[in-house]
Design an enzyme around this catalytic site. Sequence first.
Site, PDB file in Angstrom:
ATOM      1  N   GLN A 128       7.286  12.125 -29.521  1.00 29.33           N
ATOM      2  CA  GLN A 128       6.255  11.882 -28.506  1.00 29.33           C
ATOM      3  C   GLN A 128       5.728  13.204 -27.934  1.00 29.33           C
ATOM      4  OE1 GLN A 128       7.864  10.313 -24.851  1.00 29.33           O
ATOM      5  NE2 GLN A 128       5.963   9.248 -24.343  1.00 29.33           N
ATOM      6  N   GLY A 129       4.443  13.462 -28.105  1.00 31.90           N
ATOM      7  CA  GLY A 129       3.839  14.686 -27.573  1.00 31.90           C
ATOM      8  C   GLY A 129       2.975  14.401 -26.365  1.00 31.90           C
ATOM      9  N   SER A 131       4.212  15.478 -22.686  1.00 32.75           N
ATOM     10  CA  SER A 131       4.400  16.494 -21.643  1.00 32.75           C
ATOM     11  C   SER A 131       4.026  17.895 -22.122  1.00 32.75           C
ATOM     12  CB  SER A 131       5.866  16.522 -21.204  1.00 32.75           C
ATOM     13  OG  SER A 131       6.287  15.235 -20.849  1.00 32.75           O
ATOM     14  N   GLU A 251       7.756   2.406 -23.097  1.00 33.49           N
ATOM     15  CA  GLU A 251       8.791   3.435 -22.957  1.00 33.49           C
ATOM     16  C   GLU A 251       9.714   3.076 -21.794  1.00 33.49           C
ATOM     17  OE1 GLU A 251       7.396   7.474 -22.520  1.00 33.49           O
ATOM     18  OE2 GLU A 251       9.442   8.281 -22.605  1.00 33.49           O
ATOM     19  N   SER A 389       9.710  10.196 -13.813  1.00 29.39           N
ATOM     20  CA  SER A 389      10.916  10.312 -12.979  1.00 29.39           C
ATOM     21  C   SER A 389      11.058   9.107 -12.035  1.00 29.39           C
ATOM     22  CB  SER A 389      10.845  11.598 -12.148  1.00 29.39           C
ATOM     23  OG  SER A 389       9.807  11.480 -11.192  1.00 29.39           O
ATOM     24  N   GLU A 391      11.172   9.175  -8.891  1.00 32.57           N
ATOM     25  CA  GLU A 391      10.217   9.318  -7.787  1.00 32.57           C
ATOM     26  C   GLU A 391       8.849   8.772  -8.200  1.00 32.57           C
ATOM     27  OE1 GLU A 391      12.175  11.743  -8.873  1.00 32.57           O
ATOM     28  OE2 GLU A 391      13.437  12.291  -7.167  1.00 32.57           O
TER      29      GLU A 391
END
Length: 404
Positions: A128-129, A131, A251, A389, A391
Amino acid sequence: MHLQFTPEELAFQTEVRTWIAANMPKEVAEESRRSRSSHVSRERLIQWQRILAAKGWLTPNWPKEHGGPGWNSTQKFIFEMEMARADSPYLSSFSLKMVAPVLMKYGSDWQKQRFLPAIARAEELWCQGYSEPGSGSDLASLRTRAVRDGDDYIVNGQKIWTTNAHWADWIFCLVRTSTEGKPQEGISFLLIDMKSPGIKIDPIYLVDGTRTPMRHEVNQVFFDNVRVPAKNRVGEENKGWTYAKYLLEFERGGQAHGPRLRKSLRHLDDLAELWVKDGKPLSTDPAWREKMAALRIEIDAVEMNELAFYSSLKGGDSPGLQASVVKMRGTEVGQKITEMAVEAVGNYAQPFSELRNYDSNVVPVGPGYSDDAAPRYFNQRKTTIFGGSSEVQRNVLAKAMIGL
Ligand SMILES: Cc1cc2nc3c(=O)[nH]c(=O)nc-3n(C[C@H](O)[C@H](O)[C@H](O)COP(=O)(O)OP(=O)(O)OC[C@H]3O[C@@H](n4cnc5c(N)ncnc54)[C@H](O)[C@@H]3O)c2cc1C
């Protein structure tokens, strides 16, 4: 809490358990058991995925028209339970649970025919590209550029934290195709062959200490004038954000955490039986027992939530907003288990870490977490970061519920 399965479901469970016991190669289970996160090498993963594919069980979540087995949600849950119970490694989520649903919904006929059967037969693995440095939570700020040149795009830029890029065959990549308007409006979704000239991959070693070549998990991927055929673009140019968000639902919500949490809890119970504190097994310590009771309740809650959620989905449905709850709670409770293991064994948490992981002659001194609690603890820190995340999940939920 005990789940009551019907006689038919129990028969299905026996069938799955018996088949896995007879067909999962010992070396696959061994490597998965030794790994810090139930992941194995490419070689072992392909070996096991091909056996599952031949049985028709590699794609339990795929709709029947794409080769799924047509199981209902309880059968899928039982399958996950039995895979966890037998120490199966995680299968390739990037291939089976992320790019595949996107191709089914948004891919061209050519893309479906070219890529889906190869995934279902375990011939190709994906990474997976998404980030980039500076573009993680704020993913829409990504800068890897794709410029149209005739029938191709020319891609330049960098991805980071790319899990398994060092052995993947393909990468699904978010690239910037326009800088006009809102950042979300200039992104496209490309399928890139990892053997393309101009791709360079550098390893990143995590805080868990794994530095064995090819056994690391994450990488930086650099693109230097990489030529990608335009037919590898999913959907429309500049509409990639829509497909990217759809993929993120899978995901975050594509994995039932309950079965793996239960398995880890059993390891923790075994450990507390063996570990002696003040002359008695830790399992008899009242403070420990209280914490374990609280943990069990949290696992029950995760599992109940997941069962209710997955039974509400029909085959091929996308997980939607509930995916954020499943991801957030499943990973947070998973981390608690590794924290408890470190608490149990204290400064014995890290004696043989690297050796024990990959050398089959090194015998663990106890079950589960007893001799590598610290590496597991460190490794599991990633779970509340990747895929968005905790958060960020809380932000997503707050925005949906109270419109913040
Ligand atoms: C082991 C591992 C494997 C990974 N695998 C992949 C992969 O295969 N492919 C891929 O594309 N990516 C992968 N990632 C990247 C992952 O998705 C990002 O790390 C994640 O999205 C966080 O982005 P960041 O690292 O840039 O941190 P940042 O976005 O800089 O966040 C730093 C901190 O700030 C907090 N924060 C950020 N924004 C907000 C906000 N708006 N409100 C409240 N808090 C906020 C975050 O929660 C975090 O605690 C992986 C990461 C790890 C650690």
